[in-house]
Design a protein around this motif. Structure first.
Motif, PDB file in Angstrom:
ATOM      1  N   UNK A  18       0.854  -1.125   0.044  1.00  0.00           N
ATOM      2  CA  UNK A  18       0.085   0.026   0.103  1.00  0.00           C
ATOM      3  C   UNK A  18       0.779   1.162   0.135  1.00  0.00           C
ATOM      4  N   UNK A  19       0.357   2.008  -0.597  1.00  0.00           N
ATOM      5  CA  UNK A  19       1.014   3.630  -0.780  1.00  0.00           C
ATOM      6  C   UNK A  19       0.073   4.665  -0.570  1.00  0.00           C
ATOM      7  N   UNK A  20       0.471   5.525   0.564  1.00  0.00           N
ATOM      8  CA  UNK A  20      -0.469   6.623   1.003  1.00  0.00           C
ATOM      9  C   UNK A  20       0.290   7.761   0.865  1.00  0.00           C
ATOM     10  N   UNK A  21      -0.311   8.624   0.168  1.00  0.00           N
ATOM     11  CA  UNK A  21       0.323  10.107   0.139  1.00  0.00           C
ATOM     12  C   UNK A  21      -0.269  10.972   1.203  1.00  0.00           C
ATOM     13  N   UNK A  22       0.583  12.034   1.634  1.00  0.00           N
ATOM     14  CA  UNK A  22       0.162  13.127   2.636  1.00  0.00           C
ATOM     15  C   UNK A  22       0.839  14.251   2.213  1.00  0.00           C
ATOM     16  N   UNK A  23      -0.268  15.380   2.658  1.00  0.00           N
ATOM     17  CA  UNK A  23       0.125  16.598   2.286  1.00  0.00           C
ATOM     18  C   UNK A  23      -0.474  17.448   3.569  1.00  0.00           C
ATOM     19  N   UNK A  24       0.390  18.506   3.884  1.00  0.00           N
ATOM     20  CA  UNK A  24      -0.363  19.313   5.073  1.00  0.00           C
ATOM     21  C   UNK A  24      -0.465  20.734   4.496  1.00  0.00           C
ATOM     22  N   UNK A  25      -1.787  21.062   4.144  1.00  0.00           N
ATOM     23  CA  UNK A  25      -2.031  22.238   3.248  1.00  0.00           C
ATOM     24  C   UNK A  25      -3.398  22.460   3.230  1.00  0.00           C
ATOM     25  N   UNK A  26      -3.903  23.257   2.456  1.00  0.00           N
ATOM     26  CA  UNK A  26      -5.346  23.896   2.429  1.00  0.00           C
ATOM     27  C   UNK A  26      -5.886  23.114   1.406  1.00  0.00           C
ATOM     28  N   UNK A  27      -7.178  23.237   1.044  1.00  0.00           N
ATOM     29  CA  UNK A  27      -8.054  22.598  -0.060  1.00  0.00           C
ATOM     30  C   UNK A  27      -7.541  22.707  -1.448  1.00  0.00           C
ATOM     31  N   UNK A  28      -6.783  23.936  -1.308  1.00  0.00           N
ATOM     32  CA  UNK A  28      -6.099  24.312  -2.693  1.00  0.00           C
ATOM     33  C   UNK A  28      -4.827  23.152  -3.084  1.00  0.00           C
ATOM     34  N   UNK A  29      -4.418  22.245  -2.211  1.00  0.00           N
ATOM     35  CA  UNK A  29      -3.326  21.171  -2.642  1.00  0.00           C
ATOM     36  C   UNK A  29      -4.300  19.969  -2.852  1.00  0.00           C
ATOM     37  N   UNK A  30      -5.604  20.081  -3.120  1.00  0.00           N
ATOM     38  CA  UNK A  30      -5.997  18.584  -3.534  1.00  0.00           C
ATOM     39  C   UNK A  30      -6.016  18.233  -4.930  1.00  0.00           C
ATOM     40  N   UNK A  31      -6.017  19.005  -5.824  1.00  0.00           N
ATOM     41  CA  UNK A  31      -5.623  18.859  -7.268  1.00  0.00           C
ATOM     42  C   UNK A  31      -4.021  17.935  -7.288  1.00  0.00           C
ATOM     43  N   UNK A  32      -3.162  18.632  -6.614  1.00  0.00           N
ATOM     44  CA  UNK A  32      -1.856  17.945  -6.623  1.00  0.00           C
ATOM     45  C   UNK A  32      -2.056  16.446  -5.808  1.00  0.00           C
ATOM     46  N   UNK A  33      -2.861  16.325  -4.823  1.00  0.00           N
ATOM     47  CA  UNK A  33      -2.907  14.897  -4.212  1.00  0.00           C
ATOM     48  C   UNK A  33      -3.739  14.145  -5.229  1.00  0.00           C
ATOM     49  N   UNK A  34      -4.672  14.655  -6.003  1.00  0.00           N
ATOM     50  CA  UNK A  34      -5.496  13.759  -6.998  1.00  0.00           C
ATOM     51  C   UNK A  34      -4.507  13.000  -7.941  1.00  0.00           C
ATOM     52  N   UNK A  35      -3.448  14.107  -8.389  1.00  0.00           N
ATOM     53  CA  UNK A  35      -2.473  13.663  -9.483  1.00  0.00           C
ATOM     54  C   UNK A  35      -1.515  12.591  -8.988  1.00  0.00           C
ATOM     55  N   UNK A  36      -1.202  12.653  -7.483  1.00  0.00           N
ATOM     56  CA  UNK A  36      -0.589  11.504  -6.889  1.00  0.00           C
ATOM     57  C   UNK A  36      -1.535  10.193  -6.946  1.00  0.00           C
ATOM     58  N   UNK A  45      -3.758   9.376  -9.137  1.00  0.00           N
ATOM     59  CA  UNK A  45      -3.517   9.172 -10.751  1.00  0.00           C
ATOM     60  C   UNK A  45      -2.268   8.336 -10.966  1.00  0.00           C
ATOM     61  N   UNK A  46      -1.261   8.874 -10.559  1.00  0.00           N
ATOM     62  CA  UNK A  46       0.064   8.174 -10.505  1.00  0.00           C
ATOM     63  C   UNK A  46      -0.117   6.770 -10.058  1.00  0.00           C
ATOM     64  N   UNK A  47      -0.589   6.528  -8.884  1.00  0.00           N
ATOM     65  CA  UNK A  47      -0.863   5.377  -8.474  1.00  0.00           C
ATOM     66  C   UNK A  47      -1.023   4.998  -7.120  1.00  0.00           C
ATOM     67  N   UNK A  48      -0.743   6.287  -6.104  1.00  0.00           N
ATOM     68  CA  UNK A  48      -1.195   6.046  -4.429  1.00  0.00           C
ATOM     69  C   UNK A  48      -2.498   5.238  -4.586  1.00  0.00           C
ATOM     70  N   UNK A  49      -2.467   4.759  -3.327  1.00  0.00           N
ATOM     71  CA  UNK A  49      -4.004   4.119  -3.004  1.00  0.00           C
ATOM     72  C   UNK A  49      -4.759   4.872  -2.212  1.00  0.00           C
ATOM     73  N   UNK A  50      -4.430   5.957  -1.573  1.00  0.00           N
ATOM     74  CA  UNK A  50      -5.040   6.704  -0.767  1.00  0.00           C
ATOM     75  C   UNK A  50      -4.359   8.223  -0.492  1.00  0.00           C
ATOM     76  N   UNK A  51      -4.990   9.283  -0.275  1.00  0.00           N
ATOM     77  CA  UNK A  51      -4.416  10.593   0.038  1.00  0.00           C
ATOM     78  C   UNK A  51      -4.974  11.050   1.244  1.00  0.00           C
ATOM     79  N   UNK A  52      -4.056  11.660   1.861  1.00  0.00           N
ATOM     80  CA  UNK A  52      -4.396  12.301   3.253  1.00  0.00           C
ATOM     81  C   UNK A  52      -4.202  13.822   3.329  1.00  0.00           C
ATOM     82  N   UNK A  53      -4.908  14.606   3.631  1.00  0.00           N
ATOM     83  CA  UNK A  53      -4.672  16.251   3.894  1.00  0.00           C
ATOM     84  C   UNK A  53      -4.899  16.568   4.987  1.00  0.00           C
TER      85      UNK A  53
END
Lengths: 249, 323
Positions: free
Chosen positions: A59-77, A79-87
């Motif tokens: 499993x690959x999880x990505x995480x970002x600390x940021x506002x709602x504006x960083x969500x397109x970047x997490x969506x791209x992650x 799309x690259x193949x991460x299973x889950x994103x956390x903001x």
């Protein structure tokens, strides 16, 4: 094995940087945001490890600390193949505050490796990975340029002044990675982009971690003096310039 | 009160960058009216350590157990923390390189001390502590204020230079209270660089881009590098194409370097490349395209074909050196 890849959302590398409010903050008007290039290499390799069934990564999880504006970047992650994103929902002031947010999440969830890019393209701090490790009181390996699995154990390659060292690890560590970990970033394909819409993007509230430093002002560097052109047949002249004027030969 | 300088151990030897960090530390200590001291991990002869006294270091704590010859981030952080407490250190200075990046952020958390990396000059003010660093990969400078009583900074290599200040350097052993047989970082193999000059240490670098047209054309570039004592490097398209090893890639995601002389041959100068070289003292661009952006950041430019220019430049350097 579960991997957590830390993602910084940064202005595109070719952005012409500008500052606002009397040069006290970065002016984000019209800026294109991207996955921090080093984090993109980290994610690329993490996804490759998961997709190759010879490796124990599940499993690959990505995480970002940021506002709602960083969500397109997490969506791209995703799309690259991460299973889950956390903001984690806050705009951090410095690396210390960012690291403390990520560490407190990692404390409650078991990840075998937490992977960070060695630097971010905006504030170039090279700090978050090491700070997370210290908050978690765990091992960190920095300047990591490769990882291979042998019989369930990771062999991590790191760059040191004298050359390269290979470290055997069983997890429970922070890896701070640079080029070589992956050589080129993965480009999301159409299937990945479609699937990313279905994948979970969890938003969690921030804790009350403090910052220890603050950015109080910015300046653009002095414009560089105009280049001095030397004729291609006058290399002796160039050598003279380099020795007498620039004093570098 | 004192300023502590972290001296990286390069195989029991000191390097120019150690003296630069020492110079910076002693200059800062002078402005704070306190001593500048140093800590060195692993084995090193006292005769080598004494040299730090030439750059204003008045006391050096050596941690000589062989267990400290290999970098273990967590362990080294513990040792530096103990030195900070014993010596009543208020400011710690690291080199902004692999080893500094490995330890300084950890120490920041351990001591609850604000950390600013990649600083390029003395603090703007001491009270409050405000210091400049490069941000956006060199496209801007930022002033950062550290709000904690203890402060940690890392100094960008080749940004401050050497400043001699002869002092008697007292060398003492420091016995940290840590477990040296730390097995958390178990090294199973090593590959030591044997040939050539390491790119990160090089005073001079000759670098090739797509304009070199193919890996078979590198000979004249290597010749020039040899004659001027330079390391070789390349741009990202070159390493992506496999013409050169990715270890040579200089630029944003590759190596970030700051040599005194950088010669860019057949490199157009994309933003990503410039991010890796912009701190070089002197940049020479050789390119057949007069509109290449590399000329905007270069100090000296030559327009023309690399294959013809490189041998001429090598000859001119040889003549200059009287060979």
């Amino acid at each position: 094995m579960k991997l957590l890849v830390c993602i910084s959302n940064v202005p595109d590398t070719t952005t012409k940087v500008r500052f606002a409010d009397n040069q006290t903050r970065f002016d984000a008007t019209g800026v294109q945001w991207i996955i921090n290039p080093w984090d993109e290499l980290a994610l690329t390799r993490a996804v490759d490890l998961k997709e190759d069934s010879n490796n124990p990564v599940s499993e690959v999880v990505v995480i970002n600390v940021g506002s709602v504006e960083t969500e397109p970047t997490l969506r791209k992650c995703l799309a690259i193949g991460a299973d889950k994103a956390i903001r984690i929902d806050t705009v951090p002031k410095d690396a210390f505050q960012t690291a403390k947010q990520i560490a407190s999440l990692a404390q409650k969830n078991a990840f075998d490796f937490i992977i960070c890019g060695i630097e971010s393209g905006d504030y170039n701090s090279s700090s978050v990975g090491g700070m997370i490790a210290e908050f978690l009181d765990t091992v960190s390996v920095s300047s990591v340029s490769d990882i291979q699995f042998q019989e369930g154990k990771a062999i991590v390659e790191r760059d040191v002044a004298a050359g390269k060292e290979y470290i055997q690890m069983e997890g429970n560590a922070v890896l701070i990675v640079q080029k070589g970990f992956a050589k080129e970033p993965k480009i999301p394909n159409m299937r990945g982009i479609m699937m990313a819409r279905q994948k979970p993007l969890e938003v969690i509230p921030a804790n009350d971690a403090n910052a220890l430093t603050e950015y109080i002002g910015f300046q653009l560097p002095e414009p560089k003096a105009k280049v001095k052109m030397v004729n291609a047949d006058q290399m002796t002249e160039l050598v003279n310039f380099l020795s007498k004027e620039a004093k570098v030969l | 009160m004192s300023v502590l300088v972290y001296i990286q151990n390069f195989g029991s030897k000191l390097k120019k960058q150690n003296f630069e960090v020492a110079s910076y530390g002693s200059k800062l200590a002078e402005s704070m009216q306190c001593p500048a001291i140093a800590v060195v991990m692993g084995t090193m002869e006292d005769s080598e350590l004494e040299k730090l006294g030439n750059y204003g270091i008045s006391k050096t704590l050596k941690v000589t157990d062989e267990g400290f010859n290999t970098l273990i981030n967590k362990l080294f952080t513990q040792v530096v923390q103990q030195v900070v407490v014993q010596e009543k250190v208020t400011t710690v200075i690291f080199p902004d390189n692999n080893e500094g990046k490995a330890i300084a952020p950890r120490l920041s958390v351990k001591l609850n001390a604000g950390f600013v990396s990649g600083v390029v000059s003395m603090p703007v003010t001491l009270e409050p502590f405000i210091i400049s660093k490069r941000v956006f990969s060199g496209k801007a400078l930022a002033q950062v204020q550290i709000n904690s009583p203890l402060k940690i900074i890392s100094l960008a290599i080749n940004s401050f230079g050497l400043h001699e200040a002869k002092t008697v350097n007292q060398i003492v052993s420091f016995e940290p209270k840590v477990s040296v047989d730390d097995q958390s970082t178990k090294i199973v193999d090593r590959k030591i660089h044997s040939e050539g000059i390491s790119l990160l240490d090089a005073d001079r670098v000759v670098s090739g881009g797509r304009g070199m047209k193919g890996p078979e054309n590198w000979k004249p570039l290597e010749e020039l590098a040899k004659v001027i004592g330079a390391a070789t490097a390349c741009s990202r398209p070159v390493s992506d194409a496999g013409w050169r090893s990715h270890e040579e890639h200089v630029g944003q995601t590759g190596k970030i370097i700051a040599p005194n002389l950088y010669i860019a041959v057949g490199i157009s100068g994309a933003t990503q490349h410039v991010a890796g070289i912009s701190r070089s003292k002197c940049i020479v661009a050789i390119n057949n395209d007069p509109d290449a952006p590399i000329f905007e950041v270069a100090d000296y430019g030559v327009i023309g074909d690399a294959a013809q220019i490189l041998p001429k430049l090598t000859e001119a350097v040889k003549a200059f050196k009287g060979e």
